[in-house]
Design an enzyme around this catalytic site. Structure first.
Site, PDB file in Angstrom:
ATOM      1  N   ARG A  73     -19.040 -51.050 -27.202  1.00  0.00           N
ATOM      2  CA  ARG A  73     -17.780 -50.854 -27.956  1.00  0.00           C
ATOM      3  C   ARG A  73     -17.718 -49.495 -28.645  1.00  0.00           C
ATOM      4  NH1 ARG A  73     -19.089 -56.175 -29.173  1.00  0.00           N
ATOM      5  NH2 ARG A  73     -17.801 -57.646 -28.019  1.00  0.00           N
ATOM      6  N   LYS A  76      -9.003 -37.478 -24.976  1.00  0.00           N
ATOM      7  CA  LYS A  76      -8.532 -38.294 -23.853  1.00  0.00           C
ATOM      8  C   LYS A  76      -9.700 -38.477 -22.894  1.00  0.00           C
ATOM      9  CE  LYS A  76      -3.591 -37.433 -23.248  1.00  0.00           C
ATOM     10  NZ  LYS A  76      -2.599 -36.867 -22.304  1.00  0.00           N
ATOM     11  N   GLU A 104      -4.029 -22.933 -17.478  1.00  0.00           N
ATOM     12  CA  GLU A 104      -3.860 -23.765 -18.687  1.00  0.00           C
ATOM     13  C   GLU A 104      -3.856 -22.881 -19.938  1.00  0.00           C
ATOM     14  OE1 GLU A 104      -3.164 -26.962 -18.611  1.00  0.00           O
ATOM     15  OE2 GLU A 104      -3.903 -27.693 -16.675  1.00  0.00           O
ATOM     16  N   LYS A 113      -4.366 -26.328 -29.125  1.00  0.00           N
ATOM     17  CA  LYS A 113      -4.488 -27.734 -28.726  1.00  0.00           C
ATOM     18  C   LYS A 113      -4.874 -28.603 -29.925  1.00  0.00           C
ATOM     19  CE  LYS A 113      -5.842 -31.190 -25.568  1.00  0.00           C
ATOM     20  NZ  LYS A 113      -6.341 -31.580 -24.278  1.00  0.00           N
ATOM     21  N   GLU A 121      -0.299 -39.017 -28.214  1.00  0.00           N
ATOM     22  CA  GLU A 121       0.819 -38.620 -27.358  1.00  0.00           C
ATOM     23  C   GLU A 121       2.037 -39.525 -27.521  1.00  0.00           C
ATOM     24  OE1 GLU A 121      -0.420 -37.090 -23.532  1.00  0.00           O
ATOM     25  OE2 GLU A 121       1.587 -37.355 -22.738  1.00  0.00           O
ATOM     26  N   ARG A 180       2.502 -34.204 -28.420  1.00  0.00           N
ATOM     27  CA  ARG A 180       1.415 -33.901 -27.467  1.00  0.00           C
ATOM     28  C   ARG A 180       1.932 -33.779 -26.039  1.00  0.00           C
ATOM     29  NH1 ARG A 180      -4.828 -36.305 -27.648  1.00  0.00           N
ATOM     30  NH2 ARG A 180      -5.533 -35.172 -25.822  1.00  0.00           N
ATOM     31  N   ASN A 218       2.081 -31.053 -21.348  1.00  0.00           N
ATOM     32  CA  ASN A 218       2.322 -31.317 -19.923  1.00  0.00           C
ATOM     33  C   ASN A 218       3.275 -30.305 -19.302  1.00  0.00           C
ATOM     34  OD1 ASN A 218       0.680 -33.642 -19.745  1.00  0.00           O
ATOM     35  ND2 ASN A 218       2.247 -34.765 -20.869  1.00  0.00           N
ATOM     36  N   HIS A 252       3.376 -29.638 -15.603  1.00  0.00           N
ATOM     37  CA  HIS A 252       2.601 -30.684 -14.947  1.00  0.00           C
ATOM     38  C   HIS A 252       3.452 -31.639 -14.110  1.00  0.00           C
ATOM     39  CE1 HIS A 252      -0.540 -29.059 -17.405  1.00  0.00           C
ATOM     40  NE2 HIS A 252      -1.430 -29.935 -16.991  1.00  0.00           N
ATOM     41  N   HIS A 288       1.992 -31.949 -10.663  1.00  0.00           N
ATOM     42  CA  HIS A 288       1.443 -33.182 -10.077  1.00  0.00           C
ATOM     43  C   HIS A 288       2.076 -33.462  -8.721  1.00  0.00           C
ATOM     44  CE1 HIS A 288       0.126 -34.676 -14.287  1.00  0.00           C
ATOM     45  NE2 HIS A 288      -0.892 -34.136 -13.643  1.00  0.00           N
ATOM     46  N   HIS A 291      -6.017 -28.203  -9.567  1.00  0.00           N
ATOM     47  CA  HIS A 291      -5.036 -28.683 -10.536  1.00  0.00           C
ATOM     48  C   HIS A 291      -4.328 -27.511 -11.252  1.00  0.00           C
ATOM     49  CE1 HIS A 291      -3.245 -31.122 -13.657  1.00  0.00           C
ATOM     50  NE2 HIS A 291      -3.862 -30.399 -14.575  1.00  0.00           N
TER      51      HIS A 291
HETATM   52  P1  NAD Z   1     -14.730 -30.380 -12.379  1.00  0.00           P
HETATM   53  O1  NAD Z   1     -15.316 -31.079 -13.530  1.00  0.00           O
HETATM   54  O2  NAD Z   1     -14.709 -31.097 -11.081  1.00  0.00           O
HETATM   55  O3  NAD Z   1     -15.466 -28.976 -12.201  1.00  0.00           O
HETATM   56  C1  NAD Z   1     -15.088 -28.142 -11.127  1.00  0.00           C
HETATM   57  C2  NAD Z   1     -16.307 -27.700 -10.304  1.00  0.00           C
HETATM   58  O4  NAD Z   1     -17.007 -26.723 -11.058  1.00  0.00           O
HETATM   59  C3  NAD Z   1     -17.294 -28.826 -10.039  1.00  0.00           C
HETATM   60  O5  NAD Z   1     -17.745 -28.713  -8.708  1.00  0.00           O
HETATM   61  C4  NAD Z   1     -18.433 -28.541 -11.011  1.00  0.00           C
HETATM   62  O6  NAD Z   1     -19.688 -28.982 -10.544  1.00  0.00           O
HETATM   63  C5  NAD Z   1     -18.394 -27.039 -11.095  1.00  0.00           C
HETATM   64  N1  NAD Z   1     -18.900 -26.463 -12.326  1.00  0.00           N
HETATM   65  C6  NAD Z   1     -18.753 -26.919 -13.589  1.00  0.00           C
HETATM   66  N2  NAD Z   1     -19.210 -26.012 -14.451  1.00  0.00           N
HETATM   67  C7  NAD Z   1     -19.675 -24.976 -13.728  1.00  0.00           C
HETATM   68  C8  NAD Z   1     -20.254 -23.736 -14.060  1.00  0.00           C
HETATM   69  N3  NAD Z   1     -20.398 -23.351 -15.326  1.00  0.00           N
HETATM   70  N4  NAD Z   1     -20.623 -22.905 -13.068  1.00  0.00           N
HETATM   71  C9  NAD Z   1     -20.433 -23.256 -11.771  1.00  0.00           C
HETATM   72  N5  NAD Z   1     -19.861 -24.391 -11.391  1.00  0.00           N
HETATM   73  C10 NAD Z   1     -19.485 -25.249 -12.367  1.00  0.00           C
HETATM   74  O7  NAD Z   1     -13.208 -29.933 -12.671  1.00  0.00           O
HETATM   75  P2  NAD Z   1     -12.477 -29.384 -13.969  1.00  0.00           P
HETATM   76  O8  NAD Z   1     -11.404 -28.523 -13.459  1.00  0.00           O
HETATM   77  O9  NAD Z   1     -13.425 -28.863 -14.974  1.00  0.00           O
HETATM   78  O10 NAD Z   1     -11.834 -30.697 -14.590  1.00  0.00           O
HETATM   79  C11 NAD Z   1     -10.858 -31.440 -13.900  1.00  0.00           C
HETATM   80  C12 NAD Z   1     -10.800 -32.821 -14.518  1.00  0.00           C
HETATM   81  O11 NAD Z   1     -10.399 -32.710 -15.873  1.00  0.00           O
HETATM   82  C13 NAD Z   1      -9.801 -33.743 -13.841  1.00  0.00           C
HETATM   83  O12 NAD Z   1     -10.416 -34.980 -13.595  1.00  0.00           O
HETATM   84  C14 NAD Z   1      -8.687 -33.906 -14.867  1.00  0.00           C
HETATM   85  O13 NAD Z   1      -8.062 -35.160 -14.805  1.00  0.00           O
HETATM   86  C15 NAD Z   1      -9.456 -33.739 -16.143  1.00  0.00           C
HETATM   87  N6  NAD Z   1      -8.653 -33.307 -17.296  1.00  0.00           N
HETATM   88  C16 NAD Z   1      -8.751 -34.035 -18.427  1.00  0.00           C
HETATM   89  C17 NAD Z   1      -8.024 -33.668 -19.549  1.00  0.00           C
HETATM   90  C18 NAD Z   1      -8.192 -34.442 -20.812  1.00  0.00           C
HETATM   91  O14 NAD Z   1      -7.454 -34.199 -21.770  1.00  0.00           O
HETATM   92  N7  NAD Z   1      -9.151 -35.335 -20.879  1.00  0.00           N
HETATM   93  C19 NAD Z   1      -7.193 -32.546 -19.515  1.00  0.00           C
HETATM   94  C20 NAD Z   1      -7.114 -31.805 -18.330  1.00  0.00           C
HETATM   95  C21 NAD Z   1      -7.853 -32.206 -17.214  1.00  0.00           C
END
Ligand code: NAD
Length: 368
Positions: free
Chosen positions: A128, A150, A192, A234, A244, A248, A252, A255, A259, A272
């Site tokens: 929990r 999130k 972003e 942020k 949100e 918040r 988006n 987005h 999307h 993305h």
């Molecule tokens: P990711 O976590 O898949 O990382 C992208 C790639 O980079 C991966 O292959 C990873 O292994 C590699 N990597 C990570 N750090 C590295 C580094 N320092 N050097 C070399 N390679 C590295 O993708 P992302 O773009 O970081 O995140 C996307 C995710 O984030 C999605 O699932 C999305 O839904 C989520 N997201 C969440 C929020 C939120 O508010 N929680 C907001 C935006 C996006």
């Protein structure tokens, strides 16, 4: 790519007893030991990382954990969005149970947004709720997913369908980790960063424009400043609207169409952030049609995105396909699409669009 010495920047995200600090700097992984003591983080810790990030930064993190006398264990998860699912979550729970984790233990997410989201959700739900810390290593994770609480996993029917709002105890951002990021991942994160300037802060947008060369070269000083200002924006938004219910939603921007770009191209073509870059240009075009910004503002936004080699042209799909893809947007309420639109550059609003078809038809025609 520079590695000059820098001062550690500290921000605070204020949410009463769930407030936390965000530290930003270059080469600060070793300072994590100090942060753990300051937030009284548990003595027994599990670090969740994928093999790639663990190989790059797991050693430095382990040194920091040793320096503050923590018992630590690594939990390795597979690399990729595809693995942000129930089965990986189960792997994390299984490991925590095998390690005899109780409520007095903590998680550290070391990696990009995928690792951060799934580890955060594991922390939110295991027993929990146990404390966790974000150590984001992609630009997107540093300026977006690690801040704001999130957490989620994907469901076969859609992204982030299962999740929780659960704030970390601390966010630890070392911009040196960005040096190993590939060019497209870095650019996707920049989309972003630019978004924050467009929706909230003209002076930040102009600063990004003026420092685009240093940012492209990933110079430490510029990266720390960009990440700090993005996180500050942020954090301010999350402080006002944690879950949100209103404000918040402006995060988006770009987005809704973004999307749709991702889903129509079956998540195979665009990162993305790249899809969001295209989405921002479409949103700006619609804002212009509604008299909220000028044609020059669209060019200004488009030029900065292009400066980071981001795509800005919508791919060629029929209008019906676009409209259908946008129907599933989470900002559709009671069948009405709600779009985040920019007012000039540096401000925005959310508007309900009863009949999006003619607006999108015009925008796509103009952007051809
Ligand atoms: P990711 O976590 O898949 O990382 C992208 C790639 O980079 C991966 O292959 C990873 O292994 C590699 N990597 C990570 N750090 C590295 C580094 N320092 N050097 C070399 N390679 C590295 O993708 P992302 O773009 O970081 O995140 C996307 C995710 O984030 C999605 O699932 C999305 O839904 C989520 N997201 C969440 C929020 C939120 O508010 N929680 C907001 C935006 C996006």
């Amino acid at each position: 790519m520079g590695c000059e010495s820098l001062k550690l920047e500290r921000l605070k995200l204020g949410l009463g007893e769930r407030s936390y600090s965000i530290w930003i700097g270059g080469g600060i992984l070793s300072d994590l030991s100090q942060a753990l003591e300051e937030v009284k983080f548990p003595r027994k810790v599990a670090v969740v990382a994928n093999p790639r990030v663990q190989a790059l930064y797991g050693g430095a993190l382990a040194d920091a954990l040793c320096a503050c006398d923590r018992e630590y264990h690594y939990i390795t998860i597979a690399d990729g969005e595809h693995y942000k699912n129930w089965s990986t979550l189960q792997t994390i729970y299984d490991a925590l149970i095998a390690l005899d984790f109780d409520r007095h233990c903590g998680l550290i997410a070391l990696g990009g947004g995928v690792t951060g989201d799934i580890s955060g959700f594991a922390a939110a739900t295991f027993l929990r709720g146990i404390p966790y810390i974000q150590v984001p290593t992609t630009l997107l994770a540093q300026v977006d997913s690690s801040v704001g609480g999130k957490t989620a996993i994907n469901h076969p029917r859609g992204k982030n369908l299962i999740g929780a709002f659960y704030q970390p105890r601390h966010v630890h951002i070392d911009v040196h980790t960005l040096q190993s990021l590939d060019a497209r991942e870095f650019a996707a994160g920049m989309a972003e960063v630019i978004k924050y300037g467009v929706i909230r802060d003209r002076s930040f947008f102009d600063w990004l424009h003026n420092h685009r060369k240093d940012l492209r070269k990933r110079k430490d000083q510029a990266l720390v400043e960009a990440v700090k200002r993005a996180c500050q924006i942020k954090a301010n938004i999350v402080e006002i609207d944690e879950k949100e219910s209103a404000l918040r939603a402006i995060l988006n921007f770009g987005h809704t169409f973004g999307h749709a770009v991702e889903s129509l191209s079956e998540y195979r073509v665009y990162r993305h952030g790249e899809a969001v870059a295209i989405g921002m240009v479409v949103a700006a075009r619609i804002s212009c049609q509604l008299g909220l910004c000028s044609a020059d503002d669209i060019d200004t936004i488009r030029d900065l995105l292009r400066a980071f080699d981001l795509p800005v042209d919508p791919p060629d799909y029929p209008l019906d396909a676009w409209l259908d893809a946008m129907k599933h947007d989470k900002k559709v309420q009671r069948g009405v699409l709600r779009l985040v639109l920019n007012k000039g550059v540096g401000d925005c609003l959310v508007r309900e669009i009863a009949d999006p078809a003619p607006l999108f038809a015009d925008a796509l025609k103009e952007l051809k």
